[in-house]
Write a protein that holds these residues in place. Sequence first.
Motif, short mmCIF file in Angstrom:
data_model
loop_
_atom_site.label_atom_id
_atom_site.label_comp_id
_atom_site.label_asym_id
_atom_site.label_seq_id
_atom_site.Cartn_x
_atom_site.Cartn_y
_atom_site.Cartn_z
N ASP A 1 -16.39 1.10 -50.59
CA ASP A 1 -17.50 0.47 -51.31
C ASP A 1 -18.42 1.54 -51.88
O ASP A 1 -19.39 1.96 -51.24
CB ASP A 1 -18.27 -0.46 -50.35
N ARG B 1 -21.46 2.88 -49.29
CA ARG B 1 -21.56 2.28 -47.96
C ARG B 1 -21.24 3.32 -46.90
O ARG B 1 -20.43 4.21 -47.11
CB ARG B 1 -20.57 1.11 -47.85
N GLN C 1 -20.41 2.44 -55.55
CA GLN C 1 -20.78 1.94 -56.87
C GLN C 1 -21.37 3.06 -57.70
O GLN C 1 -22.27 3.77 -57.24
CB GLN C 1 -21.79 0.81 -56.75
#
Length: 318
Positions: free
Chosen positions: A303, A167, A305
């Motif tokens: 954030d 993000r 991943q």
Amino acid sequence: MAVTLQQLLYFVAVADVRSFTRAADVSGVAQPTLSRALRTLETELGAPLFDRGATVTLTPAGEAVLPLARRMLADADTARSTVAEIAGVRRGRVRIGATPSLCIGVLADVLRVFHQQHPGIHVELTEAGSQPLVDGLVRGSLDIALVIVPPDGVDPALHTAPLLRERLSVASPSSRRPLATRGSITVGELARHHLVMPARGYDLREVTLRAYAAAGVEPRIAVEGAQMDAVLRLVEAGTGMAVVPDLVFAGRPRLRRTVLNPALYRTVAVARRTDIAPPPAVIAFADTLVGHLADDPVQSAGDVQVLHRRRTGRELLG
């Protein structure tokens, strides 16, 4: 999740020094990273390995696992040395490219581990925006690069494999009052503040400008043309705000992160030329990269991943 060699290394380090803090220092990692890995190991094995009192001691399960862990690590070193001799990765060169934020948030730790595992390999690191890195791969001046996948895709001459989805958030100085009381900010609201803008060629600049254009507002630029470290320092000093990846906030208490609404994301990919088979040194680097992300998937960096965590370096490179 299977037991990893990195977890066993951390376990043996704590068993040797009887201190999580000292073991983290010896291992060259942050203590939360080491503690998290050991908690995962204990969960996988189904029993606590340490009594975490004033003095760290091994439980009966820990005493039983310790000699097995030492033997497994010794066997892994033997296997690594044998394969390295065969594959030719005791010597050589690997030319790696990455964006500045990835150099800060990922590659610093990866290259430390890679150098420990392959001290005879000469590493050349190029820090630049994604487009110059792509150009370097196509020209043959880079062997492998971590690039940002643009909306229209990467050059077809390159093989790419998604690695991270992260993000983008707004960085502001923590010494100032929060940008938004509700914890998020729109681009329209951000347009009331001055920006620190990266140099041309960096995807962050293009992403930021596209977001402003989509919101129908113009950016108020205080400083432009900076590299990532300079961008962060200018924000810390209060020169302006910046849109940056969540990875760069780790270890920077002078920065405050504010989430954009709607959220902005970008995908990081590993790229190489399709017409050249990756040499052993490049495969070894990709193995180290994948192994690092599997053991420490940057969970504390906001954030972020990790994609395809269970692939090997060879599989990642296609």
